[in-house]
Design an enzyme around this catalytic site. Structure first.
Site, mmCIF file in Angstrom:
data_model
loop_
_atom_site.group_PDB
_atom_site.id
_atom_site.type_symbol
_atom_site.label_atom_id
_atom_site.label_comp_id
_atom_site.label_asym_id
_atom_site.label_seq_id
_atom_site.Cartn_x
_atom_site.Cartn_y
_atom_site.Cartn_z
ATOM 1 N NE ARG A 59 -3.919 -14.627 30.148
ATOM 2 C CZ ARG A 59 -4.633 -14.235 31.205
ATOM 3 N NH1 ARG A 59 -5.409 -13.182 31.133
ATOM 4 N NH2 ARG A 59 -4.544 -14.895 32.355
ATOM 5 C CE LYS A 112 -2.442 -14.124 41.166
ATOM 6 N NZ LYS A 112 -3.788 -14.691 41.304
ATOM 7 C CE1 TYR A 130 -1.867 -10.123 41.815
ATOM 8 C CE2 TYR A 130 -4.215 -10.564 41.726
ATOM 9 C CZ TYR A 130 -2.942 -10.780 41.261
ATOM 10 O OH TYR A 130 -2.721 -11.656 40.218
ATOM 11 C CG ASP A 181 -4.285 -18.271 40.503
ATOM 12 O OD1 ASP A 181 -4.971 -18.995 41.248
ATOM 13 O OD2 ASP A 181 -4.382 -17.033 40.515
ATOM 14 C CG ASP A 182 -3.894 -16.892 34.864
ATOM 15 O OD1 ASP A 182 -4.277 -15.887 35.462
ATOM 16 O OD2 ASP A 182 -2.697 -17.104 34.597
ATOM 17 C CG ASN A 184 -8.609 -8.868 37.203
ATOM 18 O OD1 ASN A 184 -7.580 -8.980 36.549
ATOM 19 N ND2 ASN A 184 -9.048 -9.822 37.990
ATOM 20 C CD GLU A 221 -1.184 -15.596 38.429
ATOM 21 O OE1 GLU A 221 -2.157 -14.880 38.142
ATOM 22 O OE2 GLU A 221 -1.264 -16.617 39.131
ATOM 23 C CG ASP A 222 -1.287 -12.998 34.688
ATOM 24 O OD1 ASP A 222 -2.353 -13.628 34.760
ATOM 25 O OD2 ASP A 222 -1.113 -11.911 35.259
#
Length: 635
Positions: A211, A229, A158, A323-324, A481, A300-301
């Site tokens: 993203r 993940k 990750y 999650d973001d 990150n 996610e993203d």
């Protein structure tokens, strides 16, 4: 008759002694049946063998798994394949004797061999390739390596390496893993999900690739994120690998490089927008819930313009979370609570802080929302809580050192209400809209500085030194990150505050030694401390939704796990080595909240008597289980 009665009594006795059968991925009991004078009719613990030719072998009883395949089919199935660890009896029973080298290596030796190969590589992306090769061949060994060496392996599978793995996803593609849904899939509506071979999926991580970390639109190459993940769900959260499914919603890409790339594997056309996009997402949600009604869906993203809308649409109807937004918020809350403990302050002092957040995207606003709700939980009014926040958004560019340009971040104000989302508008200031980061620091003297901008180096030396003038122990969290996108490094933060700051980051940093000999150990504010335990908890208890209070208690459980010794070393998160136990504590806290609110449909009174044992028993333990061929006998 007497003989028959005696045999029946013996059979009954044997039946009572047999442990329950284990299914693939179930928790293997660490107990073995013993019958001696001292331990008659009791389960007692016996350790695994630690020496001699039995090194690494378990002394636990493992009920066999029935499989529908045999021969090379098993060797090609990573869920069942043990490679060179298959015993001779299994090789005969499953009909592939001669298809493997004759010498058997147990899991301990296999793990040593893989680790030696990985450690010989200097490149992190090469390490990732080697580890994912194991993932594609032998999932049990892969997850054993992660569980036993999570601190070493997490940065490989990750952050920070996963970003590069995503960029190279098309060139590195070897074996299918996960599902891809695109507009053409809508023709088949709910039927396409039945192509997934596993019948009992508990957790899905889905992205549209718009993203990816701080790298932007990577389209279908974003599949690396759900895969990474879900590896953490299995290793850290104890979800069995056959119960997870990575998904990409391939709606095209607006990345011109990918559209021209001859090796890109996704749709090479502009992204879907408007009703067509949301229709595809809705079809996907309906399809997976039709087959797996209780599945947890982790968004996610997704880009900021979609992420909050999707969460608002489904959060009260479906077992899902983003999650973001929520995961980052809960993890940041845990870090902030740990920071307050390090300063000798009570968690309720959260409402006394002045919090500057750089970045008003889904992550920045998500963190603000979770902190805001926590303040209200602690007894502050909505207005009091709102006044604690200073949220800055990108607005133009400013010249920085070496003639480079840095985005100019300015305070969100009510004068921009027409262009803000409802979530952003909540935090718009009535006065001083448009102030720069430095102006905010010098006028409002914030006690916390959080970065979620993906702009490397945004936190300049002047900004942090000015903040340290006004606050004895500033909390500084550059959370972007991969590492190149971090707003500042650990070394910079400690140097510019003379070692007084409380620091955590989104990507890992090495310990920092000051000129006076002091050593600080920066910890990673990584969502992996929250989402595996959250997922484990909601799926075990049968929750219907993920509530804000579940996220709060998850953050609280994580914050309370940090020891006083760790806080004294400058750490506000526990060691990643303890991630399995952290996830268990988070899961228990989530289950207890579900019980309190009547959401725990799968928890009975017996489970409630010892939730710790219940959760431990349900956590996947990657060990080799005997395999037998499932045969149908016709008479």
């Amino acid at each position: 008759m007497a003989l028959i009665s005696s045999l029946l009594r013996q059979r009954s006795s044997i039946t009572r002694c047999m442990p329950l059968a284990t299914s693939l991925g179930s928790h293997a009991s660490s107990l073995r049946w013993m019958s001696t004078k001292e331990t008659s009719d009791e389960w007692v613990e016996e350790p695994d063998e630690t020496e001699g030719e039995w090194l690494g072998c378990t002394r636990r009883f493992l009920a066999p798994i029935s499989v529908n395949s045999r021969g090379s089919e098993i060797l090609n199935n990573p869920l069942f394949n043990k490679g060179t660890a298959f015993k001779l009896g299994e090789r005969d029973r499953l009909r592939f004797r001669g298809l493997l080298p004759p010498r058997r290596l147990n899991m301990h030796r296999q793990k040593e061999r893989v680790l030696e190969e990985i450690r010989a590589e200097e490149s992190m992306i090469r390490k990732n390739v080697l580890l994912e090769d194991v993932h594609d061949r032998n999932e049990t060994l892969y997850h054993r390596i992660l569980v036993d060496h999570i601190e070493e392996m997490a940065p490989i599978i990750y952050t920070p390496t996963v970003g590069q793995a995503c960029k190279e996803f098309g060139m590195r593609f070897r074996r299918h893993r996960g599902m891809y849904f695109c507009e053409a899939s809508l023709i088949f509506r709910k039927t396409v999900v039945y192509n997934w071979p596993q019948k009992d999926v508990h957790v899905i991580v889905v992205t549209d690739g718009s993203r990816i970390l701080g790298l932007g639109d990577l389209g279908a190459n974003g599949m690396g994120i759900p895969i990474g993940k879900l590896s953490l769900y299995c290793a850290a959260g104890g979800i069995a690998p056959h119960r997870v499914m990575p998904v990409v919603l391939d709606v095209g890409t607006d990345n011109p490089e990918l559209i021209k790339d001859p090796f890109y594997l996704g749709l090479q056309k502009p992204r879907l927008r408007g009703a067509a996009y949301y229709h595809l997402v809705d079809e996907f949600i309906q399809a997976v819930r039709h087959r797996w009604p209780n599945v947890l869906i982790q968004f996610e993203d997704f880009s900021s313009d979609k992420a909050q809308k999707l969460l608002n649409k489904y959060r009260d109807q479906v077992l899902c979370f983003n999650d973001d937004i929520q995961g980052t918020g809960a993890t940041s809350l845990a870090g902030v609570l740990g920071g307050l403990r390090a300063k000798g302050e009570h968690p309720t002092a959260l409402g006394d802080q002045r919090i500057l957040i750089a970045g008003a995207g889904s992550a920045g606003i998500g963190v603000a929302q979770v902190l805001y709700q926590a303040m209200i939980e602690h007894g502050r009014t909505e207005e009091e809580a709102k006044n604690c926040f200073f949220i800055a958004d990108e607005k133009g560019y400013v010249h920085a050192a070496f003639l480079t340009l840095l985005p100019l971040y300015s305070l969100l104000g009510v004068e921009r209400m027409g262009e803000l989302s409802p979530e952003q508008a909540l935090f718009a200031r009535k006065t001083d809209g448009g102030l720069s980061l430095n102006e905010i620091v010098n006028k409002y003297k914030p006690t916390m500085l959080l970065g979620m901008t993906a702009v490397g180096g945004l936190f300049t030396e002047k900004l942090i030194r000015d903040m340290a003038k006004h606050c004895d122990r500033p909390i500084i969290f550059p959370l972007s990150n991969p590492t190149t996108k971090a707003e500042c490094s650990a070394e910079q933060a400690f140097e510019w505050t003379d070692g007084r700051c409380i620091f955590a980051s989104g990507s890992p940093f090495d310990p920092v030694e000051m000129d006076d000999g002091r050593i600080f150990y920066p910890t990673q504010c990584n969502n992996m401390f929250i989402f595996p335990g959250l997922g484990l908890g909601v799926t075990l208890c049968g929750a219907k939704t993920v509530s804000d209070k579940m996220l709060y208690v998850a953050a609280e459980a994580l914050a309370n796990y940090v020891s006083e010794d760790e806080l004294a070393q400058g750490k506000v998160f526990p060691s990643i080595k303890t991630i399995r136990d952290v996830s268990k504590k988070v899961a228990i806290a989530v289950i207890e909240e579900a019980i309190r609110t009547g959401q725990a449909s799968k928890i009975n009174q017996k489970h409630m008597e010892d939730l710790d044992a219940f959760v431990s028993r349900k956590m996947y333990d990657p060990v080799y289980v005997p395999l037998i061929e499932k045969r149908t006998i016709e008479i």
